[in-house]
Design a protein around this motif. Structure first.
Motif, PDB file in Angstrom:
ATOM      1  N   PRO A  43       0.929  -1.529   0.074  1.00  0.00           N
ATOM      2  CA  PRO A  43       0.172   0.235  -0.012  1.00  0.00           C
ATOM      3  C   PRO A  43       0.257   1.257   0.053  1.00  0.00           C
ATOM      4  O   PRO A  43       2.052   1.114   0.321  1.00  0.00           O
ATOM      5  CB  PRO A  43      -0.976  -0.586   1.202  1.00  0.00           C
ATOM      6  N   PHE A  45       0.789   4.062   1.752  1.00  0.00           N
ATOM      7  CA  PHE A  45       0.845   4.690   2.537  1.00  0.00           C
ATOM      8  C   PHE A  45       1.967   4.241   3.419  1.00  0.00           C
ATOM      9  O   PHE A  45       2.095   4.658   4.722  1.00  0.00           O
ATOM     10  CB  PHE A  45      -0.572   4.996   3.890  1.00  0.00           C
ATOM     11  N   GLY A  49       5.887   1.815   0.135  1.00  0.00           N
ATOM     12  CA  GLY A  49       4.690   1.421  -0.341  1.00  0.00           C
ATOM     13  C   GLY A  49       4.085   1.505  -2.219  1.00  0.00           C
ATOM     14  O   GLY A  49       4.927   2.816  -2.077  1.00  0.00           O
ATOM     15  N   VAL A 128       3.621   3.650   9.478  1.00  0.00           N
ATOM     16  CA  VAL A 128       3.027   4.594   8.922  1.00  0.00           C
ATOM     17  C   VAL A 128       3.822   6.410   9.228  1.00  0.00           C
ATOM     18  O   VAL A 128       2.623   6.436   8.096  1.00  0.00           O
ATOM     19  CB  VAL A 128       1.012   4.594   8.791  1.00  0.00           C
ATOM     20  N   ASP A 129       4.102   6.059  10.318  1.00  0.00           N
ATOM     21  CA  ASP A 129       4.879   7.057  10.470  1.00  0.00           C
ATOM     22  C   ASP A 129       6.200   7.675   9.972  1.00  0.00           C
ATOM     23  O   ASP A 129       6.752   8.774  10.331  1.00  0.00           O
ATOM     24  CB  ASP A 129       4.896   7.189  11.750  1.00  0.00           C
ATOM     25  N   LYS A 132       8.416   7.616   3.710  1.00  0.00           N
ATOM     26  CA  LYS A 132       8.900   7.240   2.483  1.00  0.00           C
ATOM     27  C   LYS A 132      10.576   6.756   1.569  1.00  0.00           C
ATOM     28  O   LYS A 132      11.011   7.672   1.831  1.00  0.00           O
ATOM     29  CB  LYS A 132       7.606   8.304   1.062  1.00  0.00           C
TER      30      LYS A 132
END
Length: 134
Positions: A43, A45, A49, A128-129, A132
């Motif tokens: 995903p 996010f 991902g 998620v924090d 990227k």
């Protein structure tokens, strides 16, 4: 597998063998179960991902994941199989918190090889924090 084994059960065995090889750190064993043009869809996010195409990109993902997840201890809680689709409910430890990150991996299998792996996270913990990387 015996010839009497159903396609569904053959495909379940392929996915279970892939996780077994992964837990042993046997990348050749994992690769032997993937099609040359395998697609892994993480995903957007997630810090890693994106869609990964082919074994080389899969290897790149496998080299990034240990920064986030302890991939040496994959727990497969159960699998559900139907024809060419197999879903595995999986848990892997978040390396930052030590907590279990849980998700479903949906596999599509053609001609005895995994051609697609789509990942659906239930709880992604601290992942998620993270910034990227792709």
């Amino acid at each position: 597998m015996s010839p009497a084994t159903s396609l569904t059960e053959q495909n379940r065995a392929i996915v279970e063998a892939m996780f077994e090889a992964a837990n042993k750190g046997d990348i050749d064993g994992v690769f032997s179960l993937l099609s040359e043009d395998v697609t892994i869809i993480e995903p957007l996010f997630m810090p890693f991902g994106k869609a990964y195409h082919g074994k080389d990109e899969f290897l790149g993902l496998a080299q990034v994941l240990p920064n986030y997840l302890d991939i040496s201890s994959i727990t497969v809680h159960y699998t559900i199989a139907d024809g060419d689709r197999v879903a595995a409910c999986v848990g892997i430890t978040d390396v930052t918190t030590g907590e279990l990150t849980e998700f479903i991996e949906q596999f599509t299998i053609k001609d005895g090889k995994i051609v697609e792996n789509r990942v659906f996270y239930h709880n992604a913990g601290t992942l998620v924090d993270k910034p990227k990387v792709v």
